[in-house]
Design a protein around this motif. Structure first.
Motif, PDB file in Angstrom:
ATOM      1  N   PRO A 103       0.805  -1.229   0.000  1.00 11.55           N
ATOM      2  CA  PRO A 103       0.000   0.000   0.000  1.00 11.55           C
ATOM      3  C   PRO A 103       0.836   1.276   0.000  1.00 11.55           C
ATOM      4  N   LEU A 104       2.117   1.172   0.369  1.00  7.54           N
ATOM      5  CA  LEU A 104       2.960   2.362   0.367  1.00  7.54           C
ATOM      6  C   LEU A 104       3.706   2.554  -0.954  1.00  7.54           C
ATOM      7  N   ASN A 105       3.620   1.566  -1.833  1.00  5.62           N
ATOM      8  CA  ASN A 105       4.258   1.720  -3.140  1.00  5.62           C
ATOM      9  C   ASN A 105       3.219   1.781  -4.246  1.00  5.62           C
TER      10      ASN A 105
ATOM     11  N   GLY B 268      -1.287   7.215   4.470  1.00  2.00           N
ATOM     12  CA  GLY B 268      -1.381   6.831   3.066  1.00  2.00           C
ATOM     13  C   GLY B 268      -2.638   6.090   2.689  1.00  2.00           C
ATOM     14  N   ARG B 269      -3.579   5.944   3.611  1.00  2.00           N
ATOM     15  CA  ARG B 269      -4.791   5.183   3.290  1.00  2.00           C
ATOM     16  C   ARG B 269      -5.768   5.979   2.428  1.00  2.00           C
ATOM     17  N   PHE B 270      -5.887   7.263   2.690  1.00  2.00           N
ATOM     18  CA  PHE B 270      -6.878   8.081   1.996  1.00  2.00           C
ATOM     19  C   PHE B 270      -6.187   9.075   1.074  1.00  2.00           C
TER      20      PHE B 270
ATOM     21  N   ILE C 206      -8.275   4.351  -0.373  1.00  2.00           N
ATOM     22  CA  ILE C 206      -7.464   3.494  -1.240  1.00  2.00           C
ATOM     23  C   ILE C 206      -7.539   2.042  -0.790  1.00  2.00           C
ATOM     24  N   TYR C 207      -7.550   1.796   0.521  1.00  2.00           N
ATOM     25  CA  TYR C 207      -7.588   0.414   1.020  1.00  2.00           C
ATOM     26  C   TYR C 207      -8.830  -0.323   0.523  1.00  2.00           C
TER      27      TYR C 207
ATOM     28  N   VAL D 120       2.594   7.015  -3.037  1.00  2.00           N
ATOM     29  CA  VAL D 120       2.124   7.211  -1.669  1.00  2.00           C
ATOM     30  C   VAL D 120       3.295   7.443  -0.714  1.00  2.00           C
ATOM     31  N   TYR D 121       4.297   6.580  -0.745  1.00  2.00           N
ATOM     32  CA  TYR D 121       5.403   6.678   0.208  1.00  2.00           C
ATOM     33  C   TYR D 121       6.173   7.981   0.031  1.00  2.00           C
TER      34      TYR D 121
END
Length: 498
Positions: free
Chosen positions: A133-135, A177-179, A194-195, A486-487
């Motif tokens: 989720p961070l990439n 980084g979720r939204f 995003i999740y 995101v990251y």
């Protein structure tokens, strides 16, 4: 004179009177009959975007004519060529590029009324996909007003969804980084999970919006507007309204907002005003959101921060000098040479010979300015193929990448210039698709790959190995304007805009 002839004369005169009475009326009637249901009787927007000159800056009149005549693919906009004559369509084009006679109102009541809550239940706090989720990248495709969530390891799309018309400014992420939060040119603010791949909430915070910022604690969203002249604070959880702050200078003059940013190390938002010589700092930990006014020497259009967020580097589009403002003292500490209309919003930083430097492309001159951030002196003006708009790098790559996007020359708009950060020399020229506009580079979280946009309707993302500069993949896309890792965004990488 016969009665029949008299009747005919009266009828003809009556028709002439009727046509004269209708002179200047048909375009308004055509708008009311064909456009108002979606775009609003006042042209302020509805299910369709606002049709005001400020909102249509990126849509040229011939393209507006084509849109009205033929409609817009992948939207609810139908074509009217079969219903309206060319003259009628041209009259509609002329109408929507005319300013309104009176500045429209969009205040707290209108904002509250516009609020849309798409999800009411709590959603799982784990991604519904297996990718890191961070990439991930959020790719904005302006060609048909969609966004794509892209796996940054496999370079495969995970999900594609429609956005509001004409997103403006880069999307911003929550601290984890979720939204992701989007701002459209006509004021719609959208929150996407995003999740769970779901749109959570939307609200219309203005009529013509510049950009948005998300606080470092993830609790608040700040929106900067051109129209009306205001800053709007929203609850980041559901986008409900917290406060509207009219942007009035000390002398009472109203001002558009040039840009808003969050300065996490300072626990504050920073806003530049376009029409008054002030910068505002607003601490987001204070529930009253007090405004600290900082006087500056010139009107500001664009600005940049050092990594500590102590120094604000600003420029006015009509000048060739930049100001360096110490936000602690509120004083100007230096002037810097910034010729050619710099695009500071795309500036980046790195270490050069033991000193931190900033670099910015220039919109009107084919050069990149490199400034020493300890002395504020120009280190070098690096000549490029054409005037650029976007510049990007990464801590793990030796190159700074810039485009020729602002050039009117097709021989430079298709080129990416790679500058060696160690020597400040042009090291490579890449052309992803010769003859087609190349723009906006972004890197994976580890810096191993660089993604370049081919900014065309039949465009693409072109992925390069950042070390060998070999192409590894190409993904067709509809005018991908920007992609945001995101990251890199949530860690405030020195190689990307914040």
């Amino acid at each position: 004179m016969s009665k029949k002839y008299l009747w005919l004369c009266v009828s003809v005169v009556g028709l002439l009177w009727a046509f004269e009475a209708l002179a200047g009326q048909p375009v308004e009637k055509n708008f009311a009959d064909n456009c108002a249901s979606c775009h609003g009787a006042d042209r302020l927007g509805g299910t369709g975007p606002a049709l005001l000159p400020e909102n249509l800056e990126r849509l040229r009149r011939p393209e507006a004519f084509k849109t009205i005549a033929e409609g817009r693919i992948a939207s609810q906009m139908v074509g009217f060529a079969a219903k309206l004559a060319k003259e009628d369509i041209q009259a509609l084009v002329d109408l929507i590029y005319q300013p309104l006679p009176k500045t429209p109102v969009w205040g707290a009541d209108e904002i509250i009324t516009s609020h849309l809550q798409h999800v009411t239940e709590a959603l799982p706090d784990k991604p519904v996909f297996s990718a890191d989720p961070l990439n991930l990248f959020v790719v904005v495709e302006v060609g048909d007003h969609h966004a794509t969530i892209l796996d940054g390891d496999k370079f495969e799309p995970i999900y594609r969804f429609p956005t509001r018309f004409a997103l403006h400014g880069g999307p911003k992420f929550s601290p984890d980084g979720r939204f992701v939060y989007f701002a459209s040119r006509d004021g719609w603010i959208s929150k996407f999970d995003i999740y769970n791949l779901k749109m959570v909430a939307e609200v219309r915070a203005g009529i013509n919006t510049r950009n948005l910022a998300v606080s470092g604690d993830g609790n608040t969203v700040l929106v900067g507007n051109y129209l009306p002249h205001s800053l709007v604070l929203l609850n980041a959880e559901d986008l409900t309204l917290i406060k509207v702050i009219p942007t009035l200078g000390q002398d009472g003059k109203r001002s558009r907002v040039s840009a808003v940013y969050q300065a996490e190390p300072r626990g504050s938002f920073v806003a530049a005003l376009k029409d008054v010589k002030e910068v505002w700092e607003i601490p987001y930990g204070d529930k009253d959101f007090p405004v600290r006014r900082i006087a500056v020497d010139n009107y500001l259009d664009d600005f940049f921060f050092d990594q500590s967020y102590r120094h604000l580097i600003s420029a006015a589009r009509d000048g060739k000098k930049g100001q360096v403002i110490d936000l602690d003292s509120g004083k100007k500490v230096a002037e810097i040479d910034l010729p050619g209309m710099p695009h500071l919003g795309s500036g980046i930083t790195w270490e050069y010979q033991g000193h931190p430097v900033m670099a910015t492309p220039n919109l009107k001159e084919a050069l990149v300015s490199v400034i020493d951030m300890t002395t504020w002196q120009t280190v070098k003006q690096i000549k490029t193929i054409g005037p650029g708009f976007f510049m990007r790098s990464h801590e793990n790559t030796p190159y700074a990448w810039t485009d020729g996007f602002s050039s009117g020359n097709p021989e430079s708009r298709d080129a990416m210039t790679l500058i060696d950060k160690r020597t400040l020399e042009v090291a490579h020229i890449l052309r992803p698709i010769p003859g087609k506009t190349a723009a906006h580079v972004e890197f994976t979280r580890d810096g191993k790959y660089a993604l370049v946009s081919v900014w065309e309707m039949d465009g693409a993302l072109v992925i390069y190995d950042a070390a060998t500069l070999k192409e590894v993949k190409r993904l067709p896309m509809k005018k991908p304007s920007g992609k945001y890792n995101v990251y890199n965004k949530i860690t405030r990488s020195a190689g990307t805009s914040h």
